[in-house]
Design a protein around this motif. Sequence first.
Motif, PDB file in Angstrom:
ATOM      1  N   VAL A 114       1.591   3.438   3.736  1.00 35.15           N
ATOM      2  CA  VAL A 114       2.622   2.985   2.788  1.00 35.15           C
ATOM      3  C   VAL A 114       3.533   1.909   3.363  1.00 35.15           C
ATOM      4  O   VAL A 114       4.472   1.468   2.703  1.00 35.15           O
ATOM      5  CB  VAL A 114       3.462   4.183   2.293  1.00 35.15           C
ATOM      6  CG1 VAL A 114       2.622   5.095   1.407  1.00 35.15           C
ATOM      7  CG2 VAL A 114       4.051   4.962   3.465  1.00 35.15           C
ATOM      8  N   THR A 115       3.272   1.469   4.619  1.00 33.32           N
ATOM      9  CA  THR A 115       3.996   0.327   5.188  1.00 33.32           C
ATOM     10  C   THR A 115       3.028  -0.763   5.646  1.00 33.32           C
ATOM     11  O   THR A 115       3.429  -1.704   6.330  1.00 33.32           O
ATOM     12  CB  THR A 115       4.884   0.747   6.386  1.00 33.32           C
ATOM     13  OG1 THR A 115       4.051   1.270   7.442  1.00 33.32           O
ATOM     14  CG2 THR A 115       5.904   1.794   5.974  1.00 33.32           C
ATOM     15  N   THR A 116       1.774  -0.635   5.260  1.00 31.97           N
ATOM     16  CA  THR A 116       0.741  -1.571   5.716  1.00 31.97           C
ATOM     17  C   THR A 116       1.050  -3.028   5.366  1.00 31.97           C
ATOM     18  O   THR A 116       0.906  -3.907   6.229  1.00 31.97           O
ATOM     19  CB  THR A 116      -0.622  -1.162   5.154  1.00 31.97           C
ATOM     20  OG1 THR A 116      -0.985   0.113   5.705  1.00 31.97           O
ATOM     21  CG2 THR A 116      -1.697  -2.175   5.522  1.00 31.97           C
ATOM     22  N   PRO A 117       1.452  -3.367   4.123  1.00 29.64           N
ATOM     23  CA  PRO A 117       1.730  -4.776   3.835  1.00 29.64           C
ATOM     24  C   PRO A 117       2.771  -5.392   4.769  1.00 29.64           C
ATOM     25  O   PRO A 117       2.622  -6.536   5.210  1.00 29.64           O
ATOM     26  CB  PRO A 117       2.231  -4.745   2.381  1.00 29.64           C
ATOM     27  CG  PRO A 117       1.601  -3.521   1.802  1.00 29.64           C
ATOM     28  CD  PRO A 117       1.611  -2.529   2.922  1.00 29.64           C
ATOM     29  N   CYS A 118       3.801  -4.627   5.091  1.00 33.11           N
ATOM     30  CA  CYS A 118       4.840  -5.117   5.996  1.00 33.11           C
ATOM     31  C   CYS A 118       4.278  -5.402   7.377  1.00 33.11           C
ATOM     32  O   CYS A 118       4.439  -6.500   7.925  1.00 33.11           O
ATOM     33  CB  CYS A 118       5.969  -4.097   6.094  1.00 33.11           C
ATOM     34  SG  CYS A 118       7.190  -4.458   7.380  1.00 33.11           S
ATOM     35  N   VAL A 119       3.609  -4.433   7.955  1.00 35.37           N
ATOM     36  CA  VAL A 119       3.157  -4.568   9.336  1.00 35.37           C
ATOM     37  C   VAL A 119       2.047  -5.606   9.449  1.00 35.37           C
ATOM     38  O   VAL A 119       1.977  -6.352  10.440  1.00 35.37           O
ATOM     39  CB  VAL A 119       2.724  -3.201   9.890  1.00 35.37           C
ATOM     40  CG1 VAL A 119       2.223  -3.328  11.322  1.00 35.37           C
ATOM     41  CG2 VAL A 119       3.897  -2.222   9.833  1.00 35.37           C
ATOM     42  N   GLU A 120       1.186  -5.698   8.459  1.00 37.84           N
ATOM     43  CA  GLU A 120       0.153  -6.727   8.491  1.00 37.84           C
ATOM     44  C   GLU A 120       0.772  -8.117   8.446  1.00 37.84           C
ATOM     45  O   GLU A 120       0.319  -9.036   9.148  1.00 37.84           O
ATOM     46  CB  GLU A 120      -0.815  -6.536   7.328  1.00 37.84           C
ATOM     47  CG  GLU A 120      -1.773  -5.366   7.518  1.00 37.84           C
ATOM     48  CD  GLU A 120      -2.817  -5.275   6.424  1.00 37.84           C
ATOM     49  OE1 GLU A 120      -2.597  -5.859   5.340  1.00 37.84           O
ATOM     50  OE2 GLU A 120      -3.860  -4.623   6.648  1.00 37.84           O
ATOM     51  N   ALA A 121       1.816  -8.294   7.639  1.00 37.60           N
ATOM     52  CA  ALA A 121       2.480  -9.589   7.563  1.00 37.60           C
ATOM     53  C   ALA A 121       3.180  -9.930   8.877  1.00 37.60           C
ATOM     54  O   ALA A 121       3.132 -11.076   9.344  1.00 37.60           O
ATOM     55  CB  ALA A 121       3.490  -9.593   6.414  1.00 37.60           C
ATOM     56  N   VAL A 122       3.821  -8.945   9.479  1.00 35.01           N
ATOM     57  CA  VAL A 122       4.488  -9.156  10.763  1.00 35.01           C
ATOM     58  C   VAL A 122       3.472  -9.521  11.841  1.00 35.01           C
ATOM     59  O   VAL A 122       3.672 -10.462  12.625  1.00 35.01           O
ATOM     60  CB  VAL A 122       5.293  -7.905  11.161  1.00 35.01           C
ATOM     61  CG1 VAL A 122       5.790  -8.018  12.595  1.00 35.01           C
ATOM     62  CG2 VAL A 122       6.468  -7.690  10.213  1.00 35.01           C
TER      63      VAL A 122
END
Length: 406
Positions: free
Chosen positions: A195-203
């Motif tokens: 549920v935090t994948t989009p954030c961490v992938e972008a980072v």
Amino acid sequence: MKNHSGSVYVVATADTKGRELFYVRDLIAQTGLNVVTVDLSTQPLSSAFAGNIPAAMVADYHPQGRDFVFCGDRGKAIGAMAQAFEIFLSQRDDIAGIIGLGGSGGTALITPAMQALPVGVPKLMVSTMASGDISGYIGASDIAMLYSVTDVAGLNRISRQVLGNAAHQIAGAVHFPLPAGVYDKPAIGLTMFGVTTPCVEAVSAALEDDYDCLVFHATGSGGKAMEKLADSNMLAGMLDLTTTEVCDLLFDGVLACGDDRFDALARSKRPCVLSCGALDMVNFGHPASVPEKYASRLFYHHNSQVTLMRTTVEENVKMARWIAEKLNRCEGEIRFLIPEGGFSALDAVGQPFWSPEADQAFISTLETYCTQTERRQIIRLPWNINDPQFAAEAVAQFRQIMPQGR
């Protein structure tokens, strides 16, 4: 095959697993490798040990001596021998790989010392316990576990095959190591959940040209693994954006961190950007596994084996105080980013876990109990954790606190 100056350590309690110990030893030796056999029996053998390192020699490494190990109390003896073996192994400089054989007692004896070895050293545990919850045996290390199928109690048509496969697995790992990598970018650790994948992938995408991004799944062991690398000076910095393991620690979840979560951050003083990723949920298994006391709570059924429970206002207050106490011990550069638009993909407007009241309880409590300084700052941001703007700000904050020249 290459020549190796080190040895493969084969470890078991020879008083009950002697035949298996020497069977594995011989198979590994046939591949051309040096082998060292170690006995971890918790009572001295009546006859001379036919291997290299007898139990008494290992027991001598216990801080209180061999008599503390050979005490006649099996439970106490196992704990004491495990401690002695960890100290013994830490002083060896010829370990090319290690394989252990055991049931519940032997696995408890051997794996703590394996956990203390560096990541990358081949480690294989053949165990009757490998078909259940093995998190306590693996910890934050790269131990491979192989289920023995039959008990490790003699040689038969099944055990010969399983032990033979194990012997050749460890031999293959030692014979064919990966070439030493040349890493011109410093490593950084990041924590992620579904549920935090989009954030961490972008980072990660924004930082990968300058850093070797190591992403850890925040499942309890993931946070431990990242912090073990921080303690070993293998990480230049961290983006601990998904701190959900704290929920499970405090509220009976199945993916809990230990009480020492964030302690490595304090010890290492590494620059770190943190956030409250997935602090809106506690993880359980299938619905029947949820403790009865939570029966009236709000749940989201992620799949047949994963049930998520929304954290309440009171629980967010408790988590914030716990995290604040940890952060107050950190003297390195710390930035804790608050996504006011929600802590996860489920905690967003129109989503099942959207609860501004619960989130605000965490935010206000953290700001109250965390002592902010020039180096320790809490920063509110008006986005959900998975919004591109939040990821961009996390990257900007991380670059600001990293030392010049990386």
